[in-house]
Scaffold this motif. Structure first.
Motif, PDB file in Angstrom:
ATOM      1  N   ARG A  49       0.832  -1.222   0.000  1.00  0.00           N
ATOM      2  CA  ARG A  49       0.000   0.000   0.000  1.00  0.00           C
ATOM      3  C   ARG A  49       0.856   1.257   0.000  1.00  0.00           C
ATOM      4  N   ALA A  50       1.932   1.264   0.785  1.00  0.00           N
ATOM      5  CA  ALA A  50       2.771   2.468   0.832  1.00  0.00           C
ATOM      6  C   ALA A  50       3.475   2.681  -0.504  1.00  0.00           C
ATOM      7  N   THR A  51       3.884   1.596  -1.162  1.00  0.00           N
ATOM      8  CA  THR A  51       4.515   1.729  -2.481  1.00  0.00           C
ATOM      9  C   THR A  51       3.537   2.364  -3.460  1.00  0.00           C
ATOM     10  N   ASP A  52       2.342   1.869  -3.431  1.00  0.00           N
ATOM     11  CA  ASP A  52       1.313   2.368  -4.331  1.00  0.00           C
ATOM     12  C   ASP A  52       1.072   3.872  -4.120  1.00  0.00           C
ATOM     13  N   VAL A  53       0.928   4.267  -2.876  1.00  0.00           N
ATOM     14  CA  VAL A  53       0.654   5.675  -2.545  1.00  0.00           C
ATOM     15  C   VAL A  53       1.811   6.558  -3.025  1.00  0.00           C
ATOM     16  N   CYS A  54       3.042   6.138  -2.743  1.00  0.00           N
ATOM     17  CA  CYS A  54       4.199   6.988  -3.072  1.00  0.00           C
ATOM     18  C   CYS A  54       4.419   7.069  -4.584  1.00  0.00           C
ATOM     19  N   GLU A  55       4.206   5.954  -5.275  1.00  0.00           N
ATOM     20  CA  GLU A  55       4.400   5.985  -6.732  1.00  0.00           C
ATOM     21  C   GLU A  55       3.355   6.876  -7.403  1.00  0.00           C
ATOM     22  N   ARG A  56       2.195   6.945  -6.791  1.00  0.00           N
ATOM     23  CA  ARG A  56       1.181   7.837  -7.365  1.00  0.00           C
ATOM     24  C   ARG A  56       1.532   9.298  -7.101  1.00  0.00           C
ATOM     25  N   LEU A  57       2.116   9.572  -5.925  1.00  0.00           N
ATOM     26  CA  LEU A  57       2.457  10.964  -5.588  1.00  0.00           C
ATOM     27  C   LEU A  57       3.645  11.479  -6.407  1.00  0.00           C
ATOM     28  N   VAL A  58       4.661  10.648  -6.554  1.00  0.00           N
ATOM     29  CA  VAL A  58       5.875  11.072  -7.264  1.00  0.00           C
ATOM     30  C   VAL A  58       6.246  10.004  -8.299  1.00  0.00           C
ATOM     31  N   PRO A  59       5.807  10.176  -9.535  1.00  0.00           N
ATOM     32  CA  PRO A  59       6.162   9.197 -10.558  1.00  0.00           C
ATOM     33  C   PRO A  59       7.690   9.067 -10.664  1.00  0.00           C
ATOM     34  N   GLY A  60       8.157   7.850 -10.758  1.00  0.00           N
ATOM     35  CA  GLY A  60       9.613   7.625 -10.880  1.00  0.00           C
ATOM     36  C   GLY A  60      10.311   7.483  -9.540  1.00  0.00           C
ATOM     37  N   ILE A  61       9.563   7.703  -8.446  1.00  0.00           N
ATOM     38  CA  ILE A  61      10.174   7.574  -7.107  1.00  0.00           C
ATOM     39  C   ILE A  61      10.672   6.135  -6.937  1.00  0.00           C
ATOM     40  N   ARG A  62      11.787   5.983  -6.204  1.00  0.00           N
ATOM     41  CA  ARG A  62      12.294   4.625  -5.978  1.00  0.00           C
ATOM     42  C   ARG A  62      12.002   4.217  -4.526  1.00  0.00           C
ATOM     43  N   CYS A  63      11.061   3.311  -4.344  1.00  0.00           N
ATOM     44  CA  CYS A  63      10.708   2.817  -3.002  1.00  0.00           C
ATOM     45  C   CYS A  63      11.684   1.706  -2.641  1.00  0.00           C
ATOM     46  N   VAL A  64      12.367   1.855  -1.520  1.00  0.00           N
ATOM     47  CA  VAL A  64      13.322   0.823  -1.111  1.00  0.00           C
ATOM     48  C   VAL A  64      13.051   0.365   0.327  1.00  0.00           C
ATOM     49  N   PRO A  65      11.954  -0.369   0.499  1.00  0.00           N
ATOM     50  CA  PRO A  65      11.670  -0.879   1.847  1.00  0.00           C
ATOM     51  C   PRO A  65      12.675  -1.956   2.234  1.00  0.00           C
ATOM     52  N   PHE A  66      13.135  -1.899   3.470  1.00  0.00           N
ATOM     53  CA  PHE A  66      14.025  -2.955   3.979  1.00  0.00           C
ATOM     54  C   PHE A  66      13.977  -2.879   5.492  1.00  0.00           C
ATOM     55  N   GLY A  67      14.519  -3.906   6.118  1.00  0.00           N
ATOM     56  CA  GLY A  67      14.638  -3.813   7.565  1.00  0.00           C
ATOM     57  C   GLY A  67      14.218  -5.056   8.306  1.00  0.00           C
ATOM     58  N   HIS A  68      13.735  -4.797   9.521  1.00  0.00           N
ATOM     59  CA  HIS A  68      13.666  -5.832  10.539  1.00  0.00           C
ATOM     60  C   HIS A  68      12.300  -6.508  10.517  1.00  0.00           C
ATOM     61  N   PHE A 108      10.858   2.232   5.375  1.00  0.00           N
ATOM     62  CA  PHE A 108      10.212   2.449   4.074  1.00  0.00           C
ATOM     63  C   PHE A 108      10.811   3.705   3.456  1.00  0.00           C
ATOM     64  N   ASN A 109      11.994   3.522   2.885  1.00  0.00           N
ATOM     65  CA  ASN A 109      12.747   4.672   2.387  1.00  0.00           C
ATOM     66  C   ASN A 109      12.416   4.962   0.931  1.00  0.00           C
ATOM     67  N   LEU A 110      12.519   6.252   0.612  1.00  0.00           N
ATOM     68  CA  LEU A 110      12.111   6.718  -0.714  1.00  0.00           C
ATOM     69  C   LEU A 110      13.265   7.494  -1.324  1.00  0.00           C
ATOM     70  N   VAL A 111      13.798   6.982  -2.413  1.00  0.00           N
ATOM     71  CA  VAL A 111      14.906   7.663  -3.075  1.00  0.00           C
ATOM     72  C   VAL A 111      14.334   8.465  -4.243  1.00  0.00           C
ATOM     73  N   GLN A 112      14.887   9.643  -4.430  1.00  0.00           N
ATOM     74  CA  GLN A 112      14.406  10.541  -5.493  1.00  0.00           C
ATOM     75  C   GLN A 112      14.423   9.849  -6.856  1.00  0.00           C
ATOM     76  N   PRO A 113      13.548  10.279  -7.766  1.00  0.00           N
ATOM     77  CA  PRO A 113      13.612   9.724  -9.115  1.00  0.00           C
ATOM     78  C   PRO A 113      14.997  10.010  -9.716  1.00  0.00           C
ATOM     79  N   GLU A 114      15.461   9.097 -10.507  1.00  0.00           N
ATOM     80  CA  GLU A 114      16.753   9.218 -11.183  1.00  0.00           C
ATOM     81  C   GLU A 114      16.811  10.579 -11.902  1.00  0.00           C
ATOM     82  N   GLY A 115      17.868  11.346 -11.638  1.00  0.00           N
ATOM     83  CA  GLY A 115      18.076  12.606 -12.363  1.00  0.00           C
ATOM     84  C   GLY A 115      17.218  13.771 -11.884  1.00  0.00           C
TER      85      GLY A 115
END
Ligand code: 2HG
Ligand code: ZN
Length: 473
Positions: free
Chosen positions: A365-384, A392-399
């Motif tokens: 769900r969080a991936t879906d929400v973030c991709e809709r807000l910022v097209p090209g955003i890189r969602c990188v969930p990881f952890g425990h 649930f980290n979000l890296v800026q779109p490339e460039g």
């Protein structure tokens, strides 16, 4: 800068000696920026006491002069927990010279240790006494015990041993008026009124300065197995966790999730980091099993577990480390996630937790929400995953423009938090509130809870001089 600071700095210099105080801007600069480079402040001086009595004296002198103090350990906070203000009005109080292991008792299984010892050094000291200090976090080479306790760090072994708070038997704290509270007890049972030590653990330096602690140690593992598994989805990762628990819950030392996107960044930005599985996967699990029992047969048990998981279609591919070096290489893929993301550009971090059963839904769900807000955003969930804490980290779109991306940080964090709230989670799992998240407190912890926190703060630090601007809005 307040008018009385030059006189105060002279007094502090007399008391601490030349190595105990840094005031040249070239020397103070490294203390004025946080690891994420979110905040860049100024300070008239970095105070570096080497003993509890010196910390007490610094706090007393500063309290008298009305000078605010920002306690700092390894400066590894992800939320600006040790960031000094931009106006130069706050001193940094570095605990780095308080770096003695005071005592280790392998029979009592306790360690008395000062605030400035790095977590890694503390682990080594415990190991030398044939014990285990089970707290382990990615920044353990720099993070110091004082900061780790002040933020109640969690990390990789929470699934088995709990958070930092669960390992603390005693504390020594310098109170905001300069009094020293010596609560360095090492008892497992001690019901004597309010549990004061737990008030300071997680208080993020706003109630007192932790100068030393007594920590619980554990028997050292005699068998350790680490595996990297390629799985098909977050749901499969959760199913693998469940399979491990059914097999032998007591053996799970760490259960870490990584997305394929996060792993790809590690491969791209970290030299000599490549997952040892045949093909890139969409999702990965790092699994560590450990037991203090010799001859427990952990290796065949893990092989059996993974074979069954593969038959059931939960795991697609898996590699078990054959040596200490291979174990370290697998852990490196996980521990370099933050660094790889930093090199990939600007990122917004969401250190969140949900009930373990809800982790897959959170990720989707969080991936879906973030991709809709910022097209090209890189969602990188990881952890425990084993304790429900996902970064649930979000890296800026490339460039993209980093500043424009960071300008949307609240919007992105708030959107993720809505999902977290819906899943009965927390907006702050293990990194704390710091300077980044106080604005979220009224919404998440308002009413009686925040009121109580404010009353505790006012009772202990009425002048508001310890770590101002952090934790409380
Ligand atoms: C970790 O688990 C740390 O590696 C850092 O908590 C997470 O970069 C992060 O957000
Ligand atoms: Zn973490």
């Amino acid at each position: 800068m307040a008018a009385n600071y030059p006189a105060l700095i002279d007094r502090l210099r007399q008391r601490l000696g030349p190595t105990g105080i840094l005031s040249d801007p070239a020397d103070t600069e490294p203390y004025c920026e946080d690891w994420r480079r979110l905040y860049r402040g100024r300070t008239a001086a970095v105070l570096r006491p080497a003993a509890t009595a010196e910390v007490a004296e610094v706090v007393r002198l500063c309290a008298k002069a009305g000078a605010p103090l920002v306690p700092m350990g390894g400066n590894t906070s992800m939320v600006g927990g040790a960031a000094v203000s931009e106006d130069g009005a706050q001193f940094v109080l570095s605990l780095q010279r308080m770096n003695r292991v005071r005592e280790i008792d392998p029979l009592d299984m306790t360690m008395a240790i000062e605030a400035g010892v790095t977590l890694k050094a503390a682990q080594f000291a415990a190991e030398d006494a044939d014990c285990l200090l089970p707290l382990s976090i990615s920044s353990e080479g720099s993070a110091q015990i004082g900061g780790v306790l002040a933020t109640n760090a969690g990390g990789n072994n929470t699934v088995r041993y709990g958070n930092a708070r669960d390992l603390v038997l005693g504390l020594e704290v310098v109170l905001p008026d300069g009094q020293v509270w010596n609560g360095l007890r090492r008892l497992h049972k001690d019901n004597t009124g309010y549990c004061l030590r737990q008030l300071f653990v997680g208080s993020e330096g706003t109630l007192g300065i932790i100068t030393a602690a007594v920590l619980k140690l554990f028997p050292r593992p005699r068998e350790v197995e680490v595996a990297l598994c390629a799985v098909a989805s977050p749901e499969a990762a959760l199913a693998l966790f469940q399979a491990c628990r059914e097999h032998d819950p007591a053996a799970i030392q760490a259960f870490e999730y990584m997305s394929g996107a996060g792993m790809a960044l590690v491969e791209r930005f970290i030299p000599d980091a490549k997952p040892p599985v045949a093909a890139p996967a969409t999702d990965y699990v790092l699994l560590e099993l450990a037991t203090p029992r010799r001859g427990a047969g952990l290796r065949p048990a893990l092989e059996q577990l993974l074979a069954t998981a593969m038959e059931r279609g939960i795991v697609n591919d898996a590699v078990i480390a054959e040596s200490g070096a291979q174990r370290a290489a697998i852990w490196k893929l996980r521990e370099e996630h933050s660094e790889a993301q930093k090199r990939a550009g600007a990122s917004v971090k969401n250190d969140i937790s949900v009930p373990v059963s809800k982790v897959p839904e959170l990720i989707r769900r969080a991936t879906d929400v973030c991709e809709r807000l910022v097209p090209g955003i890189r969602c990188v969930p990881f952890g425990h995953l084993g304790d429900g804490n996902i970064h649930f980290n979000l890296v800026q779109p490339e460039g993209a423009d980093p500043a424009a991306f960071m300008a949307r940080d609240h919007e992105l964090m708030d959107a993720v938090n809505e999902v977290v709230r819906d899943l009965d989670g927390s907006f702050s799992a293990e990194h704390g509130i710091g300077r980044l998240k106080p604005y979220m407190m009224p919404d998440w912890r308002g009413g009686a809870e925040l009121d109580l926190m404010r009353r505790i703060k006012a009772a202990l630090d009425p002048g508001g001089l310890l770590n101002p601007g952090k934790l409380l809005p």
